[in-house]
Design an enzyme around this catalytic site. Structure first.
Site, PDB file in Angstrom:
ATOM      1  N   GLU A 114       1.999   4.245  24.805  1.00  0.00           N
ATOM      2  CA  GLU A 114       1.332   3.916  24.026  1.00  0.00           C
ATOM      3  C   GLU A 114       0.322   3.262  24.238  1.00  0.00           C
ATOM      4  OE1 GLU A 114       1.386   2.271  19.039  1.00  0.00           O
ATOM      5  OE2 GLU A 114       2.655   1.655  20.755  1.00  0.00           O
ATOM      6  N   ASN A 125       5.869  -4.254  19.373  1.00  0.00           N
ATOM      7  CA  ASN A 125       4.930  -5.032  19.842  1.00  0.00           C
ATOM      8  C   ASN A 125       5.262  -5.767  20.589  1.00  0.00           C
ATOM      9  OD1 ASN A 125       4.097  -4.934  16.218  1.00  0.00           O
ATOM     10  ND2 ASN A 125       3.402  -3.551  17.222  1.00  0.00           N
ATOM     11  N   CYS A 161      -3.422  -3.224  12.717  1.00  0.00           N
ATOM     12  CA  CYS A 161      -1.543  -4.873  12.591  1.00  0.00           C
ATOM     13  C   CYS A 161      -1.848  -5.399  13.719  1.00  0.00           C
ATOM     14  CB  CYS A 161      -0.586  -3.978  12.293  1.00  0.00           C
ATOM     15  SG  CYS A 161      -0.482  -2.293  11.180  1.00  0.00           S
ATOM     16  N   TRP A 188       3.146   9.004  16.568  1.00  0.00           N
ATOM     17  CA  TRP A 188       1.311   8.198  15.990  1.00  0.00           C
ATOM     18  C   TRP A 188       1.675   9.697  14.788  1.00  0.00           C
ATOM     19  CZ3 TRP A 188      -2.368   4.837  14.753  1.00  0.00           C
ATOM     20  CH2 TRP A 188      -2.082   3.916  15.312  1.00  0.00           C
ATOM     21  N   TYR A 194      10.509  -3.340   5.155  1.00  0.00           N
ATOM     22  CA  TYR A 194      10.384  -2.475   3.521  1.00  0.00           C
ATOM     23  C   TYR A 194      11.518  -2.665   2.807  1.00  0.00           C
ATOM     24  CZ  TYR A 194       6.069  -1.325   5.065  1.00  0.00           C
ATOM     25  OH  TYR A 194       4.887  -1.003   5.512  1.00  0.00           O
ATOM     26  N   ARG A 198      -1.827  -9.381  11.720  1.00  0.00           N
ATOM     27  CA  ARG A 198      -2.074  -9.605  10.298  1.00  0.00           C
ATOM     28  C   ARG A 198      -0.850  -8.919   9.580  1.00  0.00           C
ATOM     29  NH1 ARG A 198      -3.037  -4.354   7.355  1.00  0.00           N
ATOM     30  NH2 ARG A 198      -3.443  -3.419   8.860  1.00  0.00           N
ATOM     31  N   SER A 199      -0.475  -7.764  10.344  1.00  0.00           N
ATOM     32  CA  SER A 199       1.009  -6.876   9.188  1.00  0.00           C
ATOM     33  C   SER A 199       2.271  -6.898  10.002  1.00  0.00           C
ATOM     34  CB  SER A 199       0.141  -5.586   7.951  1.00  0.00           C
ATOM     35  OG  SER A 199       1.214  -5.348   8.091  1.00  0.00           O
ATOM     36  N   ALA A 200       3.657  -6.908   9.730  1.00  0.00           N
ATOM     37  CA  ALA A 200       3.954  -7.066  10.679  1.00  0.00           C
ATOM     38  C   ALA A 200       5.376  -6.546  10.205  1.00  0.00           C
ATOM     39  CB  ALA A 200       4.900  -7.982  11.165  1.00  0.00           C
ATOM     40  N   ASP A 201       6.152  -4.786  10.238  1.00  0.00           N
ATOM     41  CA  ASP A 201       6.754  -4.564   9.748  1.00  0.00           C
ATOM     42  C   ASP A 201       8.547  -5.101  10.874  1.00  0.00           C
ATOM     43  OD1 ASP A 201       9.319  -2.687   9.802  1.00  0.00           O
ATOM     44  OD2 ASP A 201       8.499  -0.520   9.332  1.00  0.00           O
ATOM     45  N   ARG A 218       0.584  -1.895   0.094  1.00  0.00           N
ATOM     46  CA  ARG A 218       0.172  -0.068   0.310  1.00  0.00           C
ATOM     47  C   ARG A 218       1.073   1.074  -0.003  1.00  0.00           C
ATOM     48  NH1 ARG A 218      -0.648   3.094   4.608  1.00  0.00           N
ATOM     49  NH2 ARG A 218       0.119   0.797   5.573  1.00  0.00           N
ATOM     50  N   TYR A 261      -7.189   1.338  18.384  1.00  0.00           N
ATOM     51  CA  TYR A 261      -7.049   0.577  19.283  1.00  0.00           C
ATOM     52  C   TYR A 261      -7.964   0.520  20.676  1.00  0.00           C
ATOM     53  CZ  TYR A 261      -3.135  -1.610  15.769  1.00  0.00           C
ATOM     54  OH  TYR A 261      -2.319  -1.708  15.392  1.00  0.00           O
ATOM     55  N   ARG A 263     -11.421 -20.449  27.439  1.00  0.00           N
ATOM     56  CA  ARG A 263     -10.660 -20.499  26.009  1.00  0.00           C
ATOM     57  C   ARG A 263     -10.805 -19.590  25.331  1.00  0.00           C
ATOM     58  NH1 ARG A 263     -11.140 -26.466  26.908  1.00  0.00           N
ATOM     59  NH2 ARG A 263     -13.909 -26.522  25.441  1.00  0.00           N
ATOM     60  N   ARG A 264     -12.445 -18.347  25.350  1.00  0.00           N
ATOM     61  CA  ARG A 264     -12.478 -17.279  24.937  1.00  0.00           C
ATOM     62  C   ARG A 264     -12.319 -16.172  25.712  1.00  0.00           C
ATOM     63  NH1 ARG A 264     -18.851 -19.649  25.669  1.00  0.00           N
ATOM     64  NH2 ARG A 264     -18.345 -21.339  24.686  1.00  0.00           N
ATOM     65  N   ALA A 266       7.274   3.373   6.726  1.00  0.00           N
ATOM     66  CA  ALA A 266       6.480   3.591   5.765  1.00  0.00           C
ATOM     67  C   ALA A 266       4.743   3.821   5.981  1.00  0.00           C
ATOM     68  CB  ALA A 266       6.868   2.101   4.778  1.00  0.00           C
TER      69      ALA A 266
END
Length: 305
Positions: free
Chosen positions: A62, A218, A187, A84, A250, A207-210, A25, A137, A164-165, A304
């Site tokens: 954060e 993280n 992310c 941010w 990247y 789902r997406s990791a720089d 993206r 978030y 388990r929830r 990015a």
């Protein structure tokens, strides 16, 4: 070398060797792989990378900001946390027809962003208009369609530890487009807790990791969260399990990655929390202390966006 840091460095090496070029993206381009997992035993020490300095202040503020439910950068700006700033600044430029006048990362862009953050700090009306990131978030953690997931989670861990929830989701499909306007769809999308033998573990799905810039934050952030929740629920810490979807470096971070891989990891630090805190919402920045952190110098790289 600690197993925690080795796992992260092995991930960098794997991407350089096995990752495939993939457009994204941002237009920067990545070296990417789909599906990966790391496990961190928190009894080994706090998993804060030593092969480059990680700015703990930003991570803690954060996380406290997420837990508070806030989605405006003013709290972060007031505490000199910059991570941010770029997204709402770009949104500000776009909404005022200034994108061409201030090309991204140019000197004029940097000077204008300093003025933007200064005004966020000093002008509440301006901050309310331009500092808002949408339903990201904090909103999802504390007000997912009217439901406070964090309060529910703490209570459920105490009364139903075998469940388990024990899950918190930041991925609210109905609000993803709104999140994209000034902020970013989550992310780190979902995390689940697990209690065994009095120890609290957490698995995060991202789902997406720089990997160079974002993942070290993280790892530390969710490790802080495990320690905090364990303390208020009278548990010990167990593992942090980090599971990925699209995990990537990247293209403009390759030089920095190679520099980091040339460094030999040092001993992990320890985390000391203020033991007086018994409510997850009472933690303040002053309640966190990192002991024995001796990292290499930081390695700068552009985000990015």
């Amino acid at each position: 070398m600690s197993n925690s840091e080795k796992q992260y460095l092995d991930l960098l090496k794997m991407l350089l060797l096995e990752g495939k070029e993939k457009n994204d993206r941002t237009g920067v381009g990545t070296i990417s792989k789909f599906g990966y997992q790391m496990r961190f035993d928190l009894s080994e020490g706090f998993p804060l990378l030593t092969t480059k300095k990680i700015f703990v202040k930003s991570i803690i503020h954060e996380l406290l900001w997420f837990i508070s439910g806030s989605t405006n950068i003013k709290y972060l700006v007031d505490n000199d946390v910059k991570i941010w700033n770029e997204r709402p600044f770009q949104s500000y430029l776009k909404s005022n027809g200034l994108l061409d006048k201030y090309p991204k990362y140019s000197n004029s862009w940097k000077e204008k962003m300093l003025l933007f953050t200064k005004r966020i700090k000093e002008d509440n009306d301006f901050a309310k208009k331009y500092g808002e990131l949408g339903p990201i978030y904090g909103k999802q953690w504390r007000n997912f369609n009217g439901f406070d997931q964090i309060s529910w989670l703490i209570n459920e861990i105490k009364v139903n530890p075998n469940s388990r929830r024990l899950i918190v989701s930041a991925w609210n499909a109905s609000e993803i487009l709104e999140m994209s306007k000034s902020g970013l769809p989550p992310c780190h999308t979902l995390f689940q807790f697990y209690i065994q033998n009095g120890k609290l573990s957490c698995q995060l799905y991202q789902r997406s990791a720089d990997v160079f810039l974002g993942v070290p934050f993280n790892i530390a952030s969710y490790s802080f969260l495990i320690h905090m929740i364990a303390q208020v629920c009278d548990l010990e810490v167990g593992e942090f399990i980090h599971s990925f979807g699209d995990v990537h470096i990247y293209q403009n971070h390759i030089e920095q990655v190679n520099l980091q891989l040339s460094r030999t990891p040092r001993q992990l630090p320890k985390l000391k929390l203020n033991k007086e805190i018994k409510n997850i919402f009472d933690f303040k920045y002053k309640d966190f202390e990192i002991l024995g952190y001796n990292p290499y110098n930081p390695i700068k790289a552009n985000v990015a966006i």
